[in-house]
Design a protein around this motif. Structure first.
Motif, PDB file in Angstrom:
ATOM      1  N   VAL A  95      44.140  12.926  48.160  1.00 13.99           N
ATOM      2  CA  VAL A  95      43.263  12.943  47.034  1.00 13.99           C
ATOM      3  C   VAL A  95      43.724  13.527  45.732  1.00 13.99           C
ATOM      4  O   VAL A  95      43.849  12.978  44.554  1.00 13.99           O
ATOM      5  N   ALA A  96      44.865  14.486  45.999  1.00 15.60           N
ATOM      6  CA  ALA A  96      45.365  15.309  44.759  1.00 15.60           C
ATOM      7  C   ALA A  96      46.405  14.345  43.901  1.00 15.60           C
ATOM      8  O   ALA A  96      46.493  14.370  42.789  1.00 15.60           O
ATOM      9  N   ARG A  97      47.116  13.270  44.904  1.00 12.83           N
ATOM     10  CA  ARG A  97      47.994  12.611  44.291  1.00 12.83           C
ATOM     11  C   ARG A  97      47.411  11.292  43.713  1.00 12.83           C
ATOM     12  O   ARG A  97      48.031  10.620  42.824  1.00 12.83           O
ATOM     13  N   ASN A  98      46.377  10.812  44.105  1.00 16.37           N
ATOM     14  CA  ASN A  98      45.797   9.488  44.006  1.00 16.37           C
ATOM     15  C   ASN A  98      44.312   9.635  43.578  1.00 16.37           C
ATOM     16  O   ASN A  98      43.312   9.831  44.574  1.00 16.37           O
ATOM     17  N   ARG A  99      43.834   9.100  42.532  1.00 18.38           N
ATOM     18  CA  ARG A  99      42.500   9.526  41.867  1.00 18.38           C
ATOM     19  C   ARG A  99      41.333   8.358  42.611  1.00 18.38           C
ATOM     20  O   ARG A  99      40.469   8.474  42.595  1.00 18.38           O
ATOM     21  N   ASN A 100      42.297   7.218  43.288  1.00 17.43           N
ATOM     22  CA  ASN A 100      41.566   6.301  43.904  1.00 17.43           C
ATOM     23  C   ASN A 100      41.492   6.509  45.456  1.00 17.43           C
ATOM     24  O   ASN A 100      41.251   5.428  46.188  1.00 17.43           O
ATOM     25  N   ALA A 101      42.014   7.626  45.777  1.00 16.63           N
ATOM     26  CA  ALA A 101      42.162   7.648  47.365  1.00 16.63           C
ATOM     27  C   ALA A 101      41.202   7.498  48.177  1.00 16.63           C
ATOM     28  O   ALA A 101      41.255   6.878  49.309  1.00 16.63           O
ATOM     29  N   LEU A 102      40.028   7.695  47.674  1.00 16.44           N
ATOM     30  CA  LEU A 102      38.615   7.485  48.664  1.00 16.44           C
ATOM     31  C   LEU A 102      37.878   6.466  48.554  1.00 16.44           C
ATOM     32  O   LEU A 102      36.864   6.014  49.065  1.00 16.44           O
ATOM     33  N   ASP A 103      38.284   5.398  47.422  1.00 16.29           N
ATOM     34  CA  ASP A 103      37.503   4.278  47.182  1.00 16.29           C
ATOM     35  C   ASP A 103      37.137   3.175  48.511  1.00 16.29           C
ATOM     36  O   ASP A 103      36.485   2.741  48.488  1.00 16.29           O
ATOM     37  N   GLU A 104      38.290   3.359  49.180  1.00 12.36           N
ATOM     38  CA  GLU A 104      38.441   2.243  50.255  1.00 12.36           C
ATOM     39  C   GLU A 104      38.105   3.138  51.520  1.00 12.36           C
ATOM     40  O   GLU A 104      38.330   2.440  52.438  1.00 12.36           O
ATOM     41  N   ALA A 105      37.715   4.255  51.424  1.00 12.73           N
ATOM     42  CA  ALA A 105      37.295   5.100  52.782  1.00 12.73           C
ATOM     43  C   ALA A 105      36.051   5.091  53.611  1.00 12.73           C
ATOM     44  O   ALA A 105      35.891   5.441  54.515  1.00 12.73           O
ATOM     45  N   GLY A 106      35.379   3.843  53.103  1.00 15.06           N
ATOM     46  CA  GLY A 106      34.203   3.790  53.696  1.00 15.06           C
ATOM     47  C   GLY A 106      33.004   4.841  53.640  1.00 15.06           C
ATOM     48  O   GLY A 106      32.607   5.013  54.578  1.00 15.06           O
ATOM     49  N   LEU A 107      33.167   5.422  52.577  1.00 10.26           N
ATOM     50  CA  LEU A 107      32.282   6.483  52.384  1.00 10.26           C
ATOM     51  C   LEU A 107      30.837   6.143  52.248  1.00 10.26           C
ATOM     52  O   LEU A 107      30.451   5.064  52.005  1.00 10.26           O
ATOM     53  N   VAL A 108      29.933   7.025  53.025  1.00  7.04           N
ATOM     54  CA  VAL A 108      28.429   7.006  52.723  1.00  7.04           C
ATOM     55  C   VAL A 108      27.893   7.559  51.654  1.00  7.04           C
ATOM     56  O   VAL A 108      28.598   8.543  50.921  1.00  7.04           O
ATOM     57  N   ALA A 109      26.876   7.361  50.972  1.00 10.54           N
ATOM     58  CA  ALA A 109      26.230   8.261  49.661  1.00 10.54           C
ATOM     59  C   ALA A 109      25.287   9.104  50.152  1.00 10.54           C
ATOM     60  O   ALA A 109      24.406   8.595  51.214  1.00 10.54           O
ATOM     61  N   ASN A 110      25.013  10.227  49.834  1.00  8.30           N
ATOM     62  CA  ASN A 110      24.047  11.101  50.206  1.00  8.30           C
ATOM     63  C   ASN A 110      22.674  10.833  49.176  1.00  8.30           C
ATOM     64  O   ASN A 110      22.956   9.700  48.579  1.00  8.30           O
ATOM     65  N   PRO A 111      21.687  11.276  49.338  1.00  4.84           N
ATOM     66  CA  PRO A 111      20.528  10.804  48.690  1.00  4.84           C
ATOM     67  C   PRO A 111      20.678  10.609  47.153  1.00  4.84           C
ATOM     68  O   PRO A 111      19.991   9.707  46.523  1.00  4.84           O
ATOM     69  N   GLU A 112      21.460  11.462  46.506  1.00  5.05           N
ATOM     70  CA  GLU A 112      21.554  11.512  45.081  1.00  5.05           C
ATOM     71  C   GLU A 112      22.532  10.301  44.657  1.00  5.05           C
ATOM     72  O   GLU A 112      22.980  10.124  43.478  1.00  5.05           O
ATOM     73  N   GLY A 113      23.143   9.701  45.649  1.00  7.34           N
ATOM     74  CA  GLY A 113      24.137   8.452  45.423  1.00  7.34           C
ATOM     75  C   GLY A 113      25.519   8.932  45.378  1.00  7.34           C
ATOM     76  O   GLY A 113      26.515   8.209  44.874  1.00  7.34           O
ATOM     77  N   VAL A 114      26.055  10.418  45.719  1.00  7.92           N
ATOM     78  CA  VAL A 114      27.113  10.746  45.674  1.00  7.92           C
ATOM     79  C   VAL A 114      28.178  10.505  46.930  1.00  7.92           C
ATOM     80  O   VAL A 114      27.483  10.685  48.046  1.00  7.92           O
ATOM     81  N   PRO A 115      29.377   9.681  46.714  1.00  9.54           N
ATOM     82  CA  PRO A 115      29.918   9.375  48.253  1.00  9.54           C
ATOM     83  C   PRO A 115      30.301  10.880  48.735  1.00  9.54           C
ATOM     84  O   PRO A 115      30.877  11.768  47.964  1.00  9.54           O
ATOM     85  N   VAL A 116      29.979  10.736  50.071  1.00 14.16           N
ATOM     86  CA  VAL A 116      30.446  12.106  50.791  1.00 14.16           C
ATOM     87  C   VAL A 116      31.413  11.627  51.982  1.00 14.16           C
ATOM     88  O   VAL A 116      31.292  10.506  52.824  1.00 14.16           O
ATOM     89  N   LEU A 117      32.326  12.611  52.301  1.00 13.56           N
ATOM     90  CA  LEU A 117      33.193  12.428  53.572  1.00 13.56           C
ATOM     91  C   LEU A 117      32.285  12.900  54.969  1.00 13.56           C
ATOM     92  O   LEU A 117      31.282  13.463  55.051  1.00 13.56           O
TER      93      LEU A 117
END
Length: 168
Positions: A95-117
Motif C-alpha cells: 500500500v505504501a508503494r502503490n496507490r491502487n494496491a487495494l482496488d482489486e482486493a475484493g474489499l467490502v464497504a462499511n455502512p458509510e461506503g468506506v472500503p475496509v480490510l
C-alpha cells in the motif's frame, strides 16, 4: 537501557536526515487508512496514528499534504483505520508503494461506503471530526463510529524498518 546521545543538533535543512532518524527512534504501530474516492479505494500506510479521546471517541492520523493520495482523503467525510498484524508487513509495504494496491482486493464497504480490510488487529470506522494544518502534514481527527478487535501480534515500525515488539 538507553545509550548516550552522541550529540544534539538544531533541526534545519542540513539536518533533515538526522531529524528523520531521530523521529524514527519512536516505535509505532502500522496502519492502513482507507476512504472511498471517485477513483475507487483510497489507501495509505501510516504510522502517525494515535488515540486522542474517550469521550467523545476520537483518533488521529497525519497524512503528508504533498502525497498524491492526500486530496482523496482531504475530501472524505468518512475513513477507516486498520491496525495491522505482524504478518501483514507485505500489505503495509504494498500500500505504501502503490496507490491502487487495494482496488482489486475484493474489499467490502462499511455502512458509510468506506472500503475496509477483512482482517486486521483493530479497525476504527470514523467520521471526519476536524482537520488541522501541521507543517507539511495535515492532522486528521476522526470520531470513532465503530471499532473491531481481534487477537494477534502487532506490526511495528522502528528506525525505518519493520520491527518486533517484545512482551513483558
Amino acid at each position: 537501557m538507553t545509550r548516550p546521545i552522541p550529540h544534539s543538533f538544531v533541526p534545519d535543512a542540513q539536518n533533515g536526515r538526522l531529524l528523520r532518524d531521530a523521529f524514527g527512534r519512536f516505535a509505532t504501530g502500522v496502519t492502513v487508512v482507507t476512504a472511498a474516492s471517485d477513483d475507487g479505494c483510497a489507501a495509505m500506510t501510516a504510522n502517525s496514528f494515535s488515540s486522542i479521546s474517550m469521550d467523545p471517541p476520537l483518533v488521529m492520523w497525519a497524512p503528508a499534504r504533498a502525497s498524491s493520495r492526500f486530496p482523496m482523503f482531504a475530501k472524505a467525510a468518512h475513513f477507516a483505520v486498520h491496525v495491522l498484524a505482524a504478518d501483514q508487513a507485505d500489505l503495509a509495504w504494498t500500500v505504501a508503494r502503490n496507490r491502487n494496491a487495494l482496488d482489486e482486493a475484493g474489499l467490502v464497504a462499511n455502512p458509510e461506503g468506506v472500503p475496509v480490510l477483512d482482517r486486521c488487529l483493530a479497525r476504527f470506522d470514523c467520521g471526519l471530526f476536524a482537520m488541522h494544518e501541521a507543517g507539511d502534514h495535515m492532522i486528521v481527527v476522526g470520531r470513532v463510529l465503530r471499532a473491531q478487535i481481534t487477537e494477534g501480534e502487532p506490526l511495528a515500525f522502528f528506525g525505518g524498518q519493520i520491527a518486533g515488539i517484545a512482551r513483558g
